[in-house]
Design an enzyme around this catalytic site. Structure first.
Site, mmCIF file in Angstrom:
data_model
loop_
_atom_site.group_PDB
_atom_site.id
_atom_site.type_symbol
_atom_site.label_atom_id
_atom_site.label_comp_id
_atom_site.label_asym_id
_atom_site.label_seq_id
_atom_site.Cartn_x
_atom_site.Cartn_y
_atom_site.Cartn_z
ATOM 1 N N SER A 238 0.843 -1.197 0.000
ATOM 2 C CA SER A 238 0.000 0.000 0.000
ATOM 3 C C SER A 238 0.872 1.240 0.000
ATOM 4 C CB SER A 238 -0.902 0.016 1.231
ATOM 5 O OG SER A 238 -1.464 1.308 1.372
ATOM 6 N N ASP B 151 -4.928 3.433 -1.783
ATOM 7 C CA ASP B 151 -5.999 3.732 -0.821
ATOM 8 C C ASP B 151 -6.590 5.106 -1.105
ATOM 9 O OD1 ASP B 151 -6.066 1.436 1.001
ATOM 10 O OD2 ASP B 151 -4.003 2.000 1.460
ATOM 11 N N HIS C 189 -8.385 0.647 -3.754
ATOM 12 C CA HIS C 189 -9.272 0.424 -2.601
ATOM 13 C C HIS C 189 -9.978 1.735 -2.301
ATOM 14 C CE1 HIS C 189 -9.476 -0.518 2.037
ATOM 15 N NE2 HIS C 189 -10.670 -0.474 1.483
ATOM 16 N N MET D 284 -9.236 7.835 -0.180
ATOM 17 C CA MET D 284 -10.040 8.234 0.988
ATOM 18 C C MET D 284 -10.608 9.631 0.761
ATOM 19 S SD MET D 284 -7.636 7.021 4.127
ATOM 20 C CE MET D 284 -6.719 5.466 4.092
ATOM 21 N N GLY E 183 -2.896 3.931 8.101
ATOM 22 C CA GLY E 183 -1.913 2.864 8.148
ATOM 23 C C GLY E 183 -1.337 2.744 9.547
ATOM 24 N N GLY E 184 -0.551 1.704 9.758
ATOM 25 C CA GLY E 184 0.193 1.563 10.996
ATOM 26 C C GLY E 184 -0.611 1.115 12.204
ATOM 27 N N SER F 159 2.897 -0.162 5.983
ATOM 28 C CA SER F 159 4.084 0.195 6.752
ATOM 29 C C SER F 159 5.122 -0.921 6.767
ATOM 30 C CB SER F 159 3.700 0.616 8.176
ATOM 31 O OG SER F 159 2.600 -0.067 8.643
ATOM 32 N N MET G 287 -12.184 3.998 -0.247
ATOM 33 C CA MET G 287 -12.809 4.270 1.056
ATOM 34 C C MET G 287 -13.529 5.597 0.943
ATOM 35 S SD MET G 287 -9.665 2.861 3.319
ATOM 36 C CE MET G 287 -8.617 2.991 1.886
ATOM 37 N N ASP H 52 -6.321 -6.586 4.729
ATOM 38 C CA ASP H 52 -5.691 -5.264 4.660
ATOM 39 C C ASP H 52 -5.712 -4.645 6.052
ATOM 40 O OD1 ASP H 52 -4.864 -2.693 4.019
ATOM 41 O OD2 ASP H 52 -6.615 -2.203 2.797
ATOM 42 N N MET I 4 -11.352 -6.244 5.953
ATOM 43 C CA MET I 4 -10.481 -5.282 6.643
ATOM 44 C C MET I 4 -10.050 -5.856 7.994
ATOM 45 S SD MET I 4 -9.974 -2.702 4.666
ATOM 46 C CE MET I 4 -9.014 -1.772 5.881
ATOM 47 N N HIS J 128 -1.294 -1.354 -4.194
ATOM 48 C CA HIS J 128 -2.561 -1.058 -3.517
ATOM 49 C C HIS J 128 -2.661 0.457 -3.312
ATOM 50 C CE1 HIS J 128 -5.931 -2.226 -0.835
ATOM 51 N NE2 HIS J 128 -5.529 -1.244 -0.036
#
Ligand code: DX5
Ligand code: ZN
Length: 219
Positions: free
Chosen positions: A7, A32, A63, A34, A141-142, A195, A65, A172, A134, A30
């Site tokens: 990601s 993300d 992905h 958002m 992340g993280g 990460s 979101m 994920d 999920m 990947h």
């Protein structure tokens, strides 16, 4: 077959072309997306994904979101992305939307937040190329891997196998060399890691470590 999808949420946003080139051994990149509404964070939009699609030698696993999946997901499919995964919680007619994405040449994925049950979708799995379970609350992340999602992964895996379907089962959030084995044992075959990959000194080597860690059994 194991797939490792780093990601770029954990990559250097000022140097994304270079960052995707550092993980050229990955299966997919990947991405993300958002909207600061479906999740409380803001990342990339359509034009960024269009440009990434042009500069990335590795196909994109988008992905979404974002709210209003019906409005936006087809636009992401039109960028030429390999797969477009929208959230079940953001879609009014997931099966129809998946058919639209497929008609546009993208693989269609459906994502489930931790609080969303897989049950309503188990009868419709043939309509989707990918189910994303999920393993953190989407948005950042993280975060720590949610072991409590493994029963959901197992239920989806059982339904895929019972139907002899080719649906990919993606996880994920919080995936590292330890948790990837747990998710693989529960039945996942496609692994997103942000990460764990981009905070490594050598991201490409980390992709291979994750691949090896996940490579134990076939499903
Ligand atoms: C979270 C995103 C993930 C995120 C994973 O909302 O969907 O793809 O990048 O990051 P890590 O691997 O750091 O948990
Ligand atoms: Zn993601």
């Amino acid at each position: 077959m194991v797939r490792i999808n780093p990601s770029i949420l954990a990559a250097d946003f000022a140097n994304l072309e270079r960052e995707v080139a550092r993980i050229s051994n990955a299966d997919y990149v990947h991405v993300d997306v958002m909207d600061n509404h479906f999740v409380p964070n803001l990342t990339f939009g359509l034009q960024m994904v269009q440009r990434l699609q042009e500069v990335s030698a590795t196909p994109l696993d988008v992905h979404l979101m974002i709210d209003d999946a019906e409005r936006w997901a087809p636009e992401y499919a039109r960028t030429g992305a390999f797969s477009v995964t929208f959230h079940a919680e953001a879609s009014e007619h997931p099966v129809e939307l998946a058919r639209t994405l497929r008609s546009l040449g993208a693989r269609a994925g459906i994502a489930l937040k931790p609080g969303t049950s897989a049950e309503p979708y188990l009868e419709q799995l043939s309509e989707f190329d990918q189910v994303l379970v999920m393993t953190v609350e989407p948005g950042f992340g993280g975060q720590s891997f949610m072991l409590s999602m493994m029963p959901k992964v197992r239920r989806v895996r059982a339904a895929i196998d019972a139907g002899a379907l080719g649906t990919w089962l993606q996880v994920d959030g919080g995936i590292d060399e330890r948790t990837i084995e747990i998710a693989r044992d529960a039945g996942a075959d496609t692994f997103v890691a942000g990460s764990a990959v981009f905070r490594a000194v050598d991201p490409a080597a980390q992709v291979e470590l994750l691949r090896a860690a996940a490579g134990g059994h076939d499903h």
